[in-house]
Design a protein around this motif. Structure first.
Motif, short mmCIF file in Angstrom:
data_model
loop_
_atom_site.label_atom_id
_atom_site.label_comp_id
_atom_site.label_asym_id
_atom_site.label_seq_id
_atom_site.Cartn_x
_atom_site.Cartn_y
_atom_site.Cartn_z
N ALA A 107 0.97 -1.35 0.00
CA ALA A 107 -0.17 -0.17 0.22
C ALA A 107 0.63 1.39 -0.55
CB ALA A 107 -1.10 0.00 1.18
N TYR A 108 0.65 2.45 -0.61
CA TYR A 108 1.24 3.18 -1.02
C TYR A 108 0.17 4.52 -0.81
CZ TYR A 108 5.06 0.35 -2.71
OH TYR A 108 5.55 -1.10 -2.89
N ASP A 109 1.20 5.80 0.11
CA ASP A 109 0.47 6.98 -0.01
C ASP A 109 1.10 8.29 -0.72
OD1 ASP A 109 -1.08 6.53 2.21
OD2 ASP A 109 0.44 6.54 3.60
N TYR A 110 0.15 9.04 -1.58
CA TYR A 110 0.74 10.23 -2.22
C TYR A 110 0.72 11.40 -1.70
CZ TYR A 110 0.96 6.07 -5.49
OH TYR A 110 0.58 5.02 -6.05
N ILE A 111 1.17 11.73 -2.04
CA ILE A 111 2.02 13.40 -1.21
C ILE A 111 2.66 14.04 -2.50
CG2 ILE A 111 2.52 15.08 0.49
CD1 ILE A 111 3.41 11.99 2.67
N GLY A 112 2.04 15.40 -2.87
CA GLY A 112 2.20 15.80 -4.10
C GLY A 112 2.64 17.63 -3.36
N MET A 113 3.32 18.34 -3.56
CA MET A 113 3.35 19.65 -3.50
C MET A 113 3.37 20.28 -4.82
SD MET A 113 4.84 19.65 -0.39
CE MET A 113 5.53 17.55 0.43
N HIS A 114 2.30 21.62 -4.71
CA HIS A 114 2.56 22.09 -6.01
C HIS A 114 2.18 23.68 -5.26
CE1 HIS A 114 -0.49 23.15 -9.38
NE2 HIS A 114 -1.66 23.55 -8.90
N ALA A 115 2.85 24.56 -7.03
CA ALA A 115 2.93 25.81 -7.33
C ALA A 115 2.15 26.78 -7.76
CB ALA A 115 3.97 26.19 -7.15
N SER A 116 1.03 27.03 -7.31
CA SER A 116 -0.06 27.75 -8.12
C SER A 116 0.19 29.37 -8.00
CB SER A 116 -1.50 27.10 -7.60
OG SER A 116 -3.14 28.12 -9.11
N ILE A 117 0.86 30.55 -8.68
CA ILE A 117 0.69 31.77 -9.14
C ILE A 117 1.39 32.22 -7.82
CG2 ILE A 117 -0.23 33.59 -9.02
CD1 ILE A 117 -2.65 31.99 -10.40
N THR A 118 0.38 32.29 -6.27
CA THR A 118 1.53 32.67 -5.13
C THR A 118 0.84 31.93 -4.30
OG1 THR A 118 -0.49 34.66 -5.07
CG2 THR A 118 1.09 35.04 -5.85
N VAL A 119 0.39 30.58 -4.57
CA VAL A 119 0.18 29.71 -3.73
C VAL A 119 0.65 28.43 -3.36
CG1 VAL A 119 -1.81 28.77 -2.35
CG2 VAL A 119 -2.31 30.85 -3.60
N ALA A 120 1.42 28.07 -2.14
CA ALA A 120 1.76 26.43 -2.27
C ALA A 120 1.02 24.64 -1.34
CB ALA A 120 3.00 26.47 -2.18
#
Length: 189
Positions: A107-120
């Motif tokens: 079993a795996y968990d997924y963690i993402g970091m995402h930037a959108s203009i001025t928000v992360a």
């Protein structure tokens, strides 16, 4: 013969009243000026703290996920929306762990970091039985720039990432800025 005492009435003169009013006005103006200056200092300090914390939140989130990650994946869907690893998005695959901290086989968990203009944002998609909670968290809303550089073009083969994050805010015409750069190594279980 006894003298009769004539009662005296004590009253303020017009000059005394005017002096009292003038002093009161000066005192009120001084207090108002202190209040305005204090408000500006608070706004400036709050913005400085927000800028510093924003950069640290990004670095902490990437470092925490990377130190547990098995690999980086090219694409993953969080809440039905597809994301792709890129120069502003990283998607980690981590072994799922139960409440006691034991790894859940297969079993795996997924963690993402995402930037959108001025928000992360940090996104989590946890497998059933995982102690991690699925959801989205805003890491900062004062993002100036986010750049992710991988050590190889093949995402499953990535062993480390260079994270370059700038957070900034403009307060009374002045720019407050924090620039952080860190080399993050994956656990690669």
């Amino acid at each position: 013969m006894s003298m009769k005492k004539i009662p005296t009435h004590s009253a303020f003169t017009l000059i005394e009243v005017l002096i009292t009013i003038a002093l009161s006005v000066i005192l009120i103006l001084a207090i108002e000026k202190l209040y305005v200056v204090y408000g500006r200092v608070i706004i400036s300090q709050k913005s400085s703290i927000e800028v510093a914390l924003g950069g640290n939140n990004i670095m902490d989130a990437v470092r925490d996920a990377g130190s547990q990650a098995r690999q980086i994946v090219a694409t993953h869907a969080f809440s039905g929306l597809n994301y792709n690893s890129s120069t502003t998005t990283v998607l980690f695959e981590l072994p799922s762990v139960d409440a006691s901290g034991a790894i859940i086989a297969g079993a795996y968990d997924y963690i993402g970091m995402h930037a959108s203009i001025t928000v992360a944002y940090r996104l989590i998609d946890a497998a059933p039985g995982s102690s991690r909670l699925s959801g989205e968290k805003r890491l900062t809303n004062v993002l100036g720039a986010l750049s992710l550089v991988y050590d190889t073009q093949s995402f499953p083969s990535v062993t480390n990432i260079i994270v370059d994050a700038t957070t900034s805010a403009i307060v009374r015409g002045e720019t407050i800025q924090t620039h952080l750069r860190e080399h993050i190594y994956l656990r690669n279980l």
